[in-house]
Design a protein around this motif. Structure first.
Motif, mmCIF file in Angstrom:
data_model
loop_
_atom_site.group_PDB
_atom_site.id
_atom_site.type_symbol
_atom_site.label_atom_id
_atom_site.label_comp_id
_atom_site.label_asym_id
_atom_site.label_seq_id
_atom_site.Cartn_x
_atom_site.Cartn_y
_atom_site.Cartn_z
ATOM 1 N N LEU A 94 6.998 -6.750 -0.318
ATOM 2 C CA LEU A 94 5.936 -6.100 0.468
ATOM 3 C C LEU A 94 6.343 -5.965 1.933
ATOM 4 O O LEU A 94 6.091 -4.943 2.566
ATOM 5 N N LEU A 95 6.998 -7.007 2.457
ATOM 6 C CA LEU A 95 7.432 -6.949 3.862
ATOM 7 C C LEU A 95 8.427 -5.808 4.057
ATOM 8 O O LEU A 95 8.345 -5.051 5.034
ATOM 9 N N SER A 96 9.347 -5.667 3.103
ATOM 10 C CA SER A 96 10.360 -4.614 3.242
ATOM 11 C C SER A 96 9.728 -3.224 3.149
ATOM 12 O O SER A 96 10.314 -2.242 3.572
ATOM 13 N N GLN A 97 8.494 -3.161 2.585
ATOM 14 C CA GLN A 97 7.782 -1.869 2.504
ATOM 15 C C GLN A 97 6.711 -1.761 3.597
ATOM 16 O O GLN A 97 5.831 -0.902 3.523
ATOM 17 N N ASN A 98 6.767 -2.684 4.574
ATOM 18 C CA ASN A 98 5.778 -2.739 5.667
ATOM 19 C C ASN A 98 4.359 -2.896 5.148
ATOM 20 O O ASN A 98 3.412 -2.350 5.718
ATOM 21 N N GLN A 99 4.197 -3.623 4.034
ATOM 22 C CA GLN A 99 2.850 -3.743 3.446
ATOM 23 C C GLN A 99 2.394 -5.190 3.315
ATOM 24 O O GLN A 99 1.405 -5.459 2.631
ATOM 25 N N LEU A 100 3.125 -6.099 3.948
ATOM 26 C CA LEU A 100 2.729 -7.514 3.835
ATOM 27 C C LEU A 100 1.522 -7.771 4.728
ATOM 28 O O LEU A 100 1.583 -7.577 5.942
ATOM 29 N N THR A 101 0.412 -8.221 4.117
ATOM 30 C CA THR A 101 -0.795 -8.478 4.913
ATOM 31 C C THR A 101 -0.744 -9.891 5.496
ATOM 32 O O THR A 101 -0.006 -10.755 5.005
ATOM 33 N N GLU A 129 4.139 -9.757 14.440
ATOM 34 C CA GLU A 129 5.331 -10.339 13.810
ATOM 35 C C GLU A 129 5.032 -11.641 13.053
ATOM 36 O O GLU A 129 5.908 -12.184 12.384
ATOM 37 N N LEU A 130 3.794 -12.139 13.189
ATOM 38 C CA LEU A 130 3.486 -13.442 12.581
ATOM 39 C C LEU A 130 3.637 -13.462 11.047
ATOM 40 O O LEU A 130 4.151 -14.441 10.502
ATOM 41 N N PRO A 131 3.211 -12.398 10.327
ATOM 42 C CA PRO A 131 3.411 -12.446 8.869
ATOM 43 C C PRO A 131 4.892 -12.629 8.496
ATOM 44 O O PRO A 131 5.214 -13.391 7.583
ATOM 45 N N ARG A 132 5.784 -11.987 9.258
ATOM 46 C CA ARG A 132 7.215 -12.123 8.980
ATOM 47 C C ARG A 132 7.650 -13.591 9.215
ATOM 48 O O ARG A 132 8.372 -14.158 8.401
ATOM 49 N N GLU A 133 7.175 -14.179 10.327
ATOM 50 C CA GLU A 133 7.552 -15.570 10.618
ATOM 51 C C GLU A 133 7.061 -16.500 9.511
ATOM 52 O O GLU A 133 7.775 -17.382 9.048
#
Ligand SMILES: Cc1cc2nc3c(=O)[nH]c(=O)nc-3n(C[C@H](O)[C@H](O)[C@H](O)COP(=O)(O)OP(=O)(O)OC[C@H]3O[C@@H](n4cnc5c(N)ncnc54)[C@H](O)[C@@H]3O)c2cc1C
Length: 188
Positions: free
Chosen positions: A102-109, A35-39
């Motif tokens: 990218l986050l909404s597409q589950n692709q945020l690195t 969950e860290l990339p989202r934070e």
């Protein structure tokens, strides 16, 4: 933080009932890491909003405050400083928007989230500092929102992982093969 209460919490000998277990036992750290990339992106988004607010507040102030019989906004230095701030804001907004997509597409690195966090919070800090300077002495008074923004913003380069650690993570992505080899060698 001026806008938020903070305190130390202790959980000594606390027992949590089994039915309250979130996720799978033993996997808490792994779940949290995912969950860290989202934070980090959330912190970057905050920085964009904060920088925008600081610029708006400063445009308003410099349009009304006068020195040497003209508004502060009439000095070219004020205009150039705010032009630089507005440009930095737009550049970062574009990248953070891309990361949000990218986050909404589950692709945020992890690397992109780290770039967004460190770069947007650095930008926010610089923008608030430049804006505060245009308030002169009032910029140092708590009665003026720009002073509160300056104090509150400082933590953003520290929490959710310091900006130095963000750079460590980005570099790890750049040298992925090398770090993988080192890790494999340590395991042998
Ligand atoms: C207001 C506030 C709210 C917070 N909220 C939360 C929260 O909700 N949840 C949570 O888990 N944490 C939270 N934190 C903790 C925060 O994430 C940590 O303070 C932060 O990650 C830095 O860790 P540290 O304080 O242990 O600093 P340290 O790890 O001691 O770092 C000190 C300095 O050394 C540098 N450093 C450390 N390691 C390296 C390295 N490998 N390479 C280069 N430089 C390095 C750091 O960048 C920093 O400049 C919060 C902190 C604050 C101040």
């Amino acid at each position: 933080m001026k806008a938020q209460d903070t305190c130390e919490l202790f959980f000594d000998n606390v027992k949590v009932p089994k039915e309250n277990l979130l996720g799978e036992e033993g996997l808490g750290f792994k779940i949290m890491m995912a969950e860290l990339p989202r934070e980090r992106l959330t912190v970057a988004i905050n920085a964009i909003g904060g920088a925008e607010g600081a610029i708006e507040n400063t445009i308003e102030y410099t349009s009304t405050r006068t020195a040497f019989k003209k508004p502060i906004a009439g000095f070219q230095n004020t205009q150039f400083k705010l032009a630089e701030c507005a440009t930095q804001l737009q550049i970062h907004q574009a990248f953070v928007d891309r990361c949000t997509r990218l986050l909404s597409q589950n692709q945020l690195t992890a690397e992109s989230a780290s770039m967004a966090k460190f770069s947007a919070t650095d930008m926010h800090g610089k923008v608030v500092d430049e804006c505060l300077q245009l308030f002169g002495g009032y910029g140092y008074m708590w009665e003026y929102p720009i002073a509160v923004m300056y104090a509150d913003n400082r933590v953003a380069v520290i929490y959710a992982g310091t900006n130095e650690i963000m750079k460590v993570l980005i570099a790890r992505g750049l040298y992925k093969e090398l770090f993988d080899n080192i890790r494999a060698m340590k395991k042998q």
